[in-house]
Scaffold this motif. Structure first.
Motif, PDB file in Angstrom:
ATOM      1  N   ARG A 127      -0.445  -0.881  -5.858  1.00  0.00           N
ATOM      2  CA  ARG A 127      -1.280  -1.611  -6.828  1.00  0.00           C
ATOM      3  C   ARG A 127      -0.977  -3.110  -6.736  1.00  0.00           C
ATOM      4  O   ARG A 127       0.098  -3.503  -6.313  1.00  0.00           O
ATOM      5  CB  ARG A 127      -1.004  -1.101  -8.241  1.00  0.00           C
ATOM      6  CG  ARG A 127      -1.415   0.342  -8.456  1.00  0.00           C
ATOM      7  CD  ARG A 127      -2.933   0.501  -8.443  1.00  0.00           C
ATOM      8  NE  ARG A 127      -3.338   1.902  -8.499  1.00  0.00           N
ATOM      9  CZ  ARG A 127      -3.618   2.626  -7.403  1.00  0.00           C
ATOM     10  NH1 ARG A 127      -3.572   2.093  -6.205  1.00  0.00           N
ATOM     11  NH2 ARG A 127      -3.954   3.890  -7.518  1.00  0.00           N
ATOM     12  N   GLY A 128      -1.938  -3.900  -7.162  1.00  0.00           N
ATOM     13  CA  GLY A 128      -1.734  -5.355  -7.194  1.00  0.00           C
ATOM     14  C   GLY A 128      -1.583  -5.962  -5.817  1.00  0.00           C
ATOM     15  O   GLY A 128      -0.951  -6.998  -5.650  1.00  0.00           O
ATOM     16  N   SER A 129      -2.207  -5.316  -4.794  1.00  0.00           N
ATOM     17  CA  SER A 129      -1.930  -5.798  -3.443  1.00  0.00           C
ATOM     18  C   SER A 129      -2.582  -7.151  -3.155  1.00  0.00           C
ATOM     19  O   SER A 129      -2.072  -7.912  -2.341  1.00  0.00           O
ATOM     20  CB  SER A 129      -2.347  -4.766  -2.409  1.00  0.00           C
ATOM     21  OG  SER A 129      -3.686  -4.408  -2.586  1.00  0.00           O
ATOM     22  N   ASN A 130      -3.695  -7.467  -3.823  1.00  0.00           N
ATOM     23  CA  ASN A 130      -4.304  -8.789  -3.596  1.00  0.00           C
ATOM     24  C   ASN A 130      -3.368  -9.907  -4.021  1.00  0.00           C
ATOM     25  O   ASN A 130      -3.201 -10.896  -3.307  1.00  0.00           O
ATOM     26  CB  ASN A 130      -5.615  -8.928  -4.366  1.00  0.00           C
ATOM     27  CG  ASN A 130      -6.758  -8.299  -3.595  1.00  0.00           C
ATOM     28  OD1 ASN A 130      -6.636  -8.058  -2.399  1.00  0.00           O
ATOM     29  ND2 ASN A 130      -7.844  -8.020  -4.299  1.00  0.00           N
ATOM     30  N   PHE A 131      -2.758  -9.726  -5.194  1.00  0.00           N
ATOM     31  CA  PHE A 131      -1.829 -10.735  -5.681  1.00  0.00           C
ATOM     32  C   PHE A 131      -0.649 -10.891  -4.720  1.00  0.00           C
ATOM     33  O   PHE A 131      -0.310 -11.991  -4.295  1.00  0.00           O
ATOM     34  CB  PHE A 131      -1.326 -10.356  -7.083  1.00  0.00           C
ATOM     35  CG  PHE A 131      -0.144 -11.162  -7.517  1.00  0.00           C
ATOM     36  CD1 PHE A 131      -0.314 -12.471  -7.957  1.00  0.00           C
ATOM     37  CD2 PHE A 131       1.135 -10.633  -7.462  1.00  0.00           C
ATOM     38  CE1 PHE A 131       0.782 -13.229  -8.337  1.00  0.00           C
ATOM     39  CE2 PHE A 131       2.237 -11.385  -7.841  1.00  0.00           C
ATOM     40  CZ  PHE A 131       2.061 -12.685  -8.282  1.00  0.00           C
ATOM     41  N   SER A 132      -0.055  -9.752  -4.339  1.00  0.00           N
ATOM     42  CA  SER A 132       1.130  -9.820  -3.475  1.00  0.00           C
ATOM     43  C   SER A 132       0.782 -10.436  -2.124  1.00  0.00           C
ATOM     44  O   SER A 132       1.541 -11.240  -1.591  1.00  0.00           O
ATOM     45  CB  SER A 132       1.714  -8.425  -3.249  1.00  0.00           C
ATOM     46  OG  SER A 132       2.083  -7.861  -4.479  1.00  0.00           O
ATOM     47  N   ARG A 133      -0.384 -10.053  -1.592  1.00  0.00           N
ATOM     48  CA  ARG A 133      -0.754 -10.586  -0.289  1.00  0.00           C
ATOM     49  C   ARG A 133      -0.876 -12.104  -0.335  1.00  0.00           C
ATOM     50  O   ARG A 133      -0.332 -12.822   0.502  1.00  0.00           O
ATOM     51  CB  ARG A 133      -2.081  -9.974   0.176  1.00  0.00           C
ATOM     52  CG  ARG A 133      -2.362 -10.238   1.639  1.00  0.00           C
ATOM     53  CD  ARG A 133      -3.735  -9.771   2.056  1.00  0.00           C
ATOM     54  NE  ARG A 133      -4.761 -10.574   1.417  1.00  0.00           N
ATOM     55  CZ  ARG A 133      -5.789 -10.079   0.729  1.00  0.00           C
ATOM     56  NH1 ARG A 133      -5.927  -8.780   0.613  1.00  0.00           N
ATOM     57  NH2 ARG A 133      -6.662 -10.865   0.170  1.00  0.00           N
ATOM     58  N   THR A 134      -1.579 -12.603  -1.360  1.00  0.00           N
ATOM     59  CA  THR A 134      -1.750 -14.051  -1.485  1.00  0.00           C
ATOM     60  C   THR A 134      -0.405 -14.741  -1.679  1.00  0.00           C
ATOM     61  O   THR A 134      -0.126 -15.751  -1.047  1.00  0.00           O
ATOM     62  CB  THR A 134      -2.674 -14.361  -2.675  1.00  0.00           C
ATOM     63  OG1 THR A 134      -3.858 -13.592  -2.518  1.00  0.00           O
ATOM     64  CG2 THR A 134      -3.018 -15.823  -2.734  1.00  0.00           C
ATOM     65  N   ALA A 135       0.442 -14.178  -2.552  1.00  0.00           N
ATOM     66  CA  ALA A 135       1.723 -14.826  -2.850  1.00  0.00           C
ATOM     67  C   ALA A 135       2.602 -14.883  -1.605  1.00  0.00           C
ATOM     68  O   ALA A 135       3.243 -15.899  -1.333  1.00  0.00           O
ATOM     69  CB  ALA A 135       2.439 -14.075  -3.967  1.00  0.00           C
ATOM     70  N   ILE A 136       2.610 -13.804  -0.816  1.00  0.00           N
ATOM     71  CA  ILE A 136       3.502 -13.776   0.348  1.00  0.00           C
ATOM     72  C   ILE A 136       2.971 -14.682   1.463  1.00  0.00           C
ATOM     73  O   ILE A 136       3.737 -15.265   2.219  1.00  0.00           O
ATOM     74  CB  ILE A 136       3.706 -12.324   0.841  1.00  0.00           C
ATOM     75  CG1 ILE A 136       4.426 -11.515  -0.246  1.00  0.00           C
ATOM     76  CG2 ILE A 136       4.523 -12.279   2.121  1.00  0.00           C
ATOM     77  CD1 ILE A 136       4.532 -10.028   0.031  1.00  0.00           C
ATOM     78  N   PHE A 137       1.652 -14.831   1.522  1.00  0.00           N
ATOM     79  CA  PHE A 137       1.053 -15.691   2.554  1.00  0.00           C
ATOM     80  C   PHE A 137       1.141 -17.174   2.176  1.00  0.00           C
ATOM     81  O   PHE A 137       1.105 -18.050   3.026  1.00  0.00           O
ATOM     82  CB  PHE A 137      -0.412 -15.272   2.757  1.00  0.00           C
ATOM     83  CG  PHE A 137      -1.100 -15.896   3.949  1.00  0.00           C
ATOM     84  CD1 PHE A 137      -0.407 -16.231   5.106  1.00  0.00           C
ATOM     85  CD2 PHE A 137      -2.467 -16.130   3.913  1.00  0.00           C
ATOM     86  CE1 PHE A 137      -1.051 -16.790   6.199  1.00  0.00           C
ATOM     87  CE2 PHE A 137      -3.123 -16.695   5.007  1.00  0.00           C
ATOM     88  CZ  PHE A 137      -2.409 -17.020   6.146  1.00  0.00           C
ATOM     89  N   LEU A 138       1.286 -17.445   0.886  1.00  0.00           N
ATOM     90  CA  LEU A 138       1.244 -18.821   0.377  1.00  0.00           C
ATOM     91  C   LEU A 138       2.208 -19.786   1.079  1.00  0.00           C
ATOM     92  O   LEU A 138       1.822 -20.920   1.384  1.00  0.00           O
ATOM     93  CB  LEU A 138       1.499 -18.813  -1.127  1.00  0.00           C
ATOM     94  CG  LEU A 138       1.108 -20.088  -1.863  1.00  0.00           C
ATOM     95  CD1 LEU A 138      -0.383 -20.286  -1.842  1.00  0.00           C
ATOM     96  CD2 LEU A 138       1.603 -20.032  -3.302  1.00  0.00           C
TER      97      LEU A 138
END
Lengths: 322, 283
Positions: A127-138
């Protein structure tokens, strides 16, 4: 700017059939004129510097007389002297050793985490993979100098929240900026900046796999972990190979992170990495001839490693394909 | 993202929390710099650094006053190097890739092969040789010395060739030629807009590459009025070693410099299509 205006050809459609234009102007001149900006820039800023550096690397400066005045320094052909000097320089060997160790620490951790994150992002149970993906790519948007600044302060006991907590707990944690640990400090900065990018590369290639394969495996009773190991990882091996290759090349060129951290610690010498050594020779010691030779050695080693790595991996991972 | 769910699966707390830990690790330094930038220089060393304070505005004012706004000059320089540099680079890549994809001409294979070899040449290795060469013609320590070497991007040309082959139909080019349009007009007015989505990706890659390239401006520039933010802040940090009050300026400067990038990055996120062919890494 060196943009060459390509002339508009005064070619009239009615004079020639549209399908095959075979005169010299249309077949040769027009494409080359349109390619001119690219070719000129390539020659001026890629080919010429390499050739000039090769030329410099076989030269040496000779001081005649007392070495005073502008006419007293002449350059002569040096043969392989600069290369021999560069390769036998213990500082060069030491910096190469540090960078090797740095790569051994950084690359498995970075790619392992990137792969793990990519697989988890791809799992439907996350769950919440969009948030995690953006945060880790940031962190990819943060240049290496700025990330080194940020982490440098986080390593500095006087301002770091970690050391604040350790202090309150009464722990005596040695500084990451001490000479024995500084390589981990630099690896962490590179990990922070690179893990998200590699994750996105791997994740994009996971997305390209048709999902019916997973559905079939799922119906056959495979667990998510089995699907990851047996199906996903083999399919995305080419992407992992490419990320490994690019990471190795980047590792050999490490320069910004240690250079930025230097004011915060005494444990980083001016010859910490091979490229720092080249910089010092060229600009602090004014010895552009050995700097040129060392540059060539670094470039050749980079090529050799990329080439060998691709050969080895192609044999093992892609089998008969080649 | 929108996958059809065949059957609804129950959420996995393990995988969700591993990713959230990863996200926290990546966001932490950013969170720290926001907090630290709100402190004055005595608070920075005396209070717990994750507690916010009230001096953010004062710090910005102080940073702006530093040597008559030198910091903002660095910001403008960075925008110039990365913005103009990446725009020119995208145009050069686009036209070269377009010609490679849509023209048959003698020597095409050889030109492309040589360009592809350039992909393997790491930019950082070139920085010192480029300095030697530009020093010969007296161009070091100018805007040109940082701008010009970063316009050529073999990797961008490679990508543009793929985009042009896929996005620009041959019939359209032929039709425009039959109408009497010049080749440059066909490229700028017809092919370029068709390639636009792919070109945004090339622009982003090049923008990040220029913005990340610390070594080139570090070597080329002696005059600190020409510095980009990265070289400027690294110099300020150097002074901080003897004057810790500088640290506040460095921290505030670091915060202000990443805001526009993070915004640009989030807004254009959907253009980050990084597939295998598009594998590049920041050095």
């Amino acid at each position: 700017m060196t943009v060459i205006e390509a002339p508009k050809p005064v070619v009239r459609a009615e004079y020639r059939p549209a399908a095959r234009r075979s005169n010299f102007r249309q077949r040769v001149l027009v494409p080359y004129l349109m390619l001119a900006p690219g070719i000129i820039l390539f020659v001026l800023f890629m080919a010429a510097p390499i050739i000039y550096t090769l030329f410099l690397s076989f030269q040496k400066s000779q001081v005649s007389g007392l070495g005073l005045g502008s006419g007293s320094r002449t350059t002569t052909f040096a043969g392989l002297d600069n290369y021999i000097a560069s390769l036998s320089n213990p500082e060069f060997a030491a910096s190469a050793g540090r960078v090797l160790l740095y790569g051994v620490i950084l690359i498995p951790v970075m790619l392992g985490l990137a792969l793990l994150f990519a697989l988890l992002l791809d799992s439907r149970r996350t769950r919440g993979s969009n948030f995690s993906r953006t945060a880790i790519f940031l962190p990819y948007a943060v240049p290496a100098v700025i990330s080194s600044l940020l982490w440098g302060f986080l390593y500095l006991p006087a301002v770091s929240p970690f050391y604040f907590v350790f202090d309150k707990l009464g722990w005596d944690v040695p500084s990451l900026l001490a000479s024995s640990a500084v390589i981990f400090a630099i690896s962490n900065i590179a990990l922070w900046g690179g893990v998200g990018f590699n994750m996105i590369v791997i994740y994009t290639s996971l997305k390209a796999v048709p999902t019916d394969i997973y559905e079939a495996a799922k119906l056959d009773g495979c667990s998510e972990v089995q699907i990851a190991w047996r199906i996903k990882i083999p399919i995305i091996t080419p992407a992992i190979v490419m990320t490994a290759l690019f990471s190795m090349v980047a590792t050999l060129q490490v320069f910004s992170e240690p250079t930025t951290l230097r004011p915060l610690t005494n444990s980083l010498s001016t010859s910490w990495s091979p490229l720092m050594l080249v910089y010092r020779d060229a600009f602090t010691r004014d010895d552009i001839y050995s700097a040129a030779a060392t540059s060539i050695v670094i470039a050749l080693v980079t090529f050799a490693i990329s080439f060998l790595f691709l050969r080895v991996v192609q044999k093992r991972a892609f089998g008969q394909e080649d | 993202m929108a996958k059809t769910r065949v059957f609804r699966q129950k959420p996995s707390y393990v995988s969700t929390s591993i990713l959230l830990i990863g996200a926290a690790y990546c966001l932490f330094p950013v969170f720290w710099v926001v907090m630290a930038a709100s402190k004055d220089s005595s608070e920075l060393f005396s209070t717990f650094t994750l507690m916010p304070s009230t001096h953010l505005w004062d710090n910005i004012v102080e940073l702006s006053a530093y040597r008559d706004g030198l910091y903002w000059r660095w910001v403008l320089n960075t925008a110039l190097y990365a913005g103009i540099g990446a725009l020119s680079s995208t145009w050069v890549s686009a036209i070269s890739g377009y010609v490679m994809a849509k023209f048959a001409f003698p020597g095409k294979g050889k030109v492309f092969a040589v360009l592809l070899m350039g992909v393997l040449v790491p930019g950082v290795i070139l920085a010192i040789p480029q300095y030697f060469l530009l020093a010969l013609v007296g161009l070091t320590n100018t805007y040109w010395s940082v701008l010009l070497p970063q316009i050529i991007s073999p990797y961008g040309i490679y990508l543009a060739r793929i985009y042009a082959a896929a996005a620009v139909p041959n019939d359209v080019i032929e039709a425009a030629r039959t109408e009497g349009a010049g080749e440059l007009y066909v490229f700028n007015r017809i092919a370029l807009p068709m390639m636009a989505p792919g070109l945004v990706t090339i622009f982003l890659f090049q923008f990040v590459a220029v913005w990340n390239n610390f070594m080139l401006p570090y070597i080329m520039l002696g005059n600190d009025a020409l510095y980009p933010v990265t070289v400027g802040l690294s110099g300020l940090l150097n002074q901080g070693a003897t004057a810790p009050a500088m640290y506040t300026l460095v921290i505030t400067g670091a915060l202000l410099s990443i805001i526009p990038l993070v915004v640009l990055f989030l807004v254009l996120q959907r253009y980050w299509k990084v597939d295998l062919a598009a594998g590049a890494v920041k050095a």
